[in-house]
Design an enzyme around this catalytic site. Structure first.
Site, PDB file in Angstrom:
ATOM      1  CE  LYS A 176     -67.167  39.654 -82.862  1.00  0.00           C
ATOM      2  NZ  LYS A 176     -66.489  40.989 -82.578  1.00  0.00           N
ATOM      3  CB  THR A 187     -62.159  43.377 -81.291  1.00  0.00           C
ATOM      4  OG1 THR A 187     -62.982  43.632 -80.167  1.00  0.00           O
ATOM      5  CG2 THR A 187     -63.220  43.303 -82.252  1.00  0.00           C
ATOM      6  CB  THR A 395     -75.730  54.571 -86.517  1.00  0.00           C
ATOM      7  OG1 THR A 395     -74.649  54.543 -87.471  1.00  0.00           O
ATOM      8  CG2 THR A 395     -75.585  55.796 -85.661  1.00  0.00           C
TER       9      THR A 395
END
Length: 395
Positions: A176, A187, A395
Site C-alpha cells: 500500500k 509511507t 476527516t
C-alpha cells in the site's frame, strides 16, 4: 537459467500462505481495514523499516522482540500507532496475545499499521476483528484492499519461477502507498511471501539490495513516514532455491510494486523516471536523481505538462552532485533540449518535449558528462488533488 511467469494469487500464491481482509470498524461504511498474512508452517522473516527517527510502535515492537521467525502478521489501516509511546507497544502486546489465544497455531506474531499519527490504537475493535479471522482463507485481494489508506486501488503481484531443471518456486506480495512517499523508504507497507527455501542469512542482504533501486528510489511528496515497512516471509515449502533466480524475482516484485505506488501518488497523473548518468559515481547520480523526484518545482511542471528544463538544471545544480553546465545534457525521452551549454529549446523542440509530457509515463534523461555513475529514481507530478487529500486527511 530461469523463467518468470506472472500468476494470480498475490501473497497467497506461494504454497502454504493464507490472507484475508475484513472490516472491524476503523474505516467508515464497512470498508475493509484489518488484514492478516498467515503461513501453515513457521517462516523466516526479515524486514527493513523507515529511516524516520520516530518509528511507530509496530516497528519498535518488532525490534524489541527481535522477531526472526513467525507465521502471522496482522495489519491495520486508519491508525498508524505512531507517537503513542510505550502505550502503543503495550497495545500491540495485548492485541497479539489475544490473537494467539484465539488462534492456537499462531507463533511469534508481528504487527504493522498505517494511518493517522498520534492516536491510540483502537485495540478493542481490532481484537474483535481478529476473532472473526479464518486463517484457512485465501483472499489476497481483500487483504490488499484492507491495508489501503488514500490508495485508489490495491497493489498485488505474484510470480512462479521455473528453473532450468524444471523445479519451481513462487513469490507473491501486496503493498500500500500513495502519499508520504520519499526515497528513504516511503509511507508504504509491503508484505512479500515466498515458498522458496532461501537461507535465512541471505534474506536481509538481498532485501536491502533490492530496496535500493526500488522502494528507496521512489518519491511522491518528499515526506518519510513513521511506519514504512517491507517484510519478507519465507516458509521454504517448495524446498527449491536458486540464488540468482530468487534475487531477480524479488527485485522484479519490489520494482513493479514501487512503480504502482508512484503511479497511484495522491492526485498523480504522471509516472516519471529520472535517469541520471555520467555522474562521478553511483552515489552522486542517486543524489541528483532523488533531488529531481523531490523537487516541488519539477513536480508542478510535470503536472502542468510544461517542459521547463531550467527547473531540472537548477535542481541538479543544487543537489550537491558534481556537475558542470558545459558537460550537462537534458532530454525529455528522446527529445534533447540542452546539450553541453547549447540550448536546443526552439519552438519545434518545445512542442516535441511538451508532447512527451502529455503521456502518463515517460523518462527524463540527464547526463552529467563527468564519469560513468548512473541511477534511476521514480516520481510523479503534484497537483491540486494532492493538497485536497492531505488537507482533509484526518476527516
Amino acid at each position: 537459467m530461469f523463467t518468470l511467469f506472472s500468476i494470480d494469487g498475490g501473497v497467497c500464491a506461494p504454497e502454504g500462505f493464507f490472507a484475508d481482509g475484513i472490516s472491524c470498524g476503523l474505516k467508515p461504511n464497512g470498508q475493509k481495514d484489518l488484514a492478516f498474512v498467515y503461513s501453515d508452517r513457521l517462516c523466516d522473516i526479515r524486514a527493513i523499516f523507515t529511516s524516520n527517527r520516530f518509528q511507530a510502535a509496530p516497528i519498535v515492537h518488532f525490534k524489541k522482540h527481535a522477531i526472526e521467525t513467525t507465521n502471522f502478521v496482522l495489519i491495520n489501516a486508519k491508525n498508524a500507532n505512531a507517537m503513542t509511546g510505550e502505550r502503543g507497544v503495550e497495545d500491540i502486546e495485548m492485541v497479539l496475545s489475544h490473537a494467539k489465544s484465539i488462534h492456537k497455531n499462531i507463533k511469534n506474531p508481528a504487527m504493522s499499521s498505517t494511518g493517522v499519527i498520534g492516536v491510540p490504537l483502537p485495540k478493542a475493535a481490532i481484537m474483535q476483528g481478529v476473532e472473526a479471522f479464518d486463517l484457512n482463507t485465501k483472499n489476497p485481494g481483500t487483504a490488499a484492499k484492507a491495508i489501503m489508506t488514500t490508495d485508489r486501488y490495491e497493489k498485488q503481484i505474484a510470480f512462479e519461477v521455473k528453473l532450468e531443471n524444471g523445479e519451481t518456486f513462487r513469490i507473491g506480495a501486496m503493498a500500500k502507498g500513495a502519499g508520504m512517499i520519499n526515497p528513504a523508504m516511503a509511507t508504504m507497507l509491503c508484505f512479500i511471501t515466498t515458498d522458496a527455501a532461501i537461507p535465512a542469512d541471505e534474506m536481509a542482504p538481498m532485501l536491502r539490495m533490492c530496496a535500493e533501486t526500488t522502494f528507496n528510489a521512489i518519491s511522491v511528496d518528499g515526506d518519510t513516514s513513521t511506519n514504512d515497512t517491507v517484510m519478507l516471509l519465507a516458509n521454504g515449502a517448495s524446498g527449491i532455491y536458486e540464488r540468482e533466480a530468487f534475487a531477480h524475482a524479488l527485485e522484479r516484485v519490489m520494482h513493479e510494486l514501487a512503480l504502482k505506488i508512484v503511479a497511484d501518488g495522491e492526485g498523480a497523473s504522471k509516472c516519471v523516471s529520472f535517469h541520471v548518468s555520467g555522474a562521478s559515481n553511483k552515489e552522486e547520480a542517486m543524489m541528483a536523481a532523488k533531488a529531481l523526484t523531490n523537487s516541488l518545482l519539477v513536480k508542478t511542471a510535470l503536472y502542468g505538462e510544461d517542459p521547463n528544463w531550467g527547473r531540472i538544471a537548477s535542481t541538479i545544480g543544487a543537489s550537491g552532485a558534481e556537475c558542470d553546465p558545459q558537460k550537462l545534457t537534458i532530454s525529455f525521452s528522446n527529445v534533447k533540449v540542452y546539450d553541453k551549454g547549447v540550448i536546443l529549446f526552439d519552438v519545434e523542440q518545445e512542442k516535441k518535449a511538451a508532447a512527451v509530457m502529455k503521456k502518463s509515463a515517460f523518462s527524463i534523461h540527464c547526463d552529467l558528462g563527468i564519469a560513468d555513475g548512473e541511477f534511476t529514481a521514480y516520481g510523479c507530478d503534484l497537483g491540486h488533488e494532492y493538497v485536497k487529500i492531505n488537507a482533509d486527511y484526518r476527516t
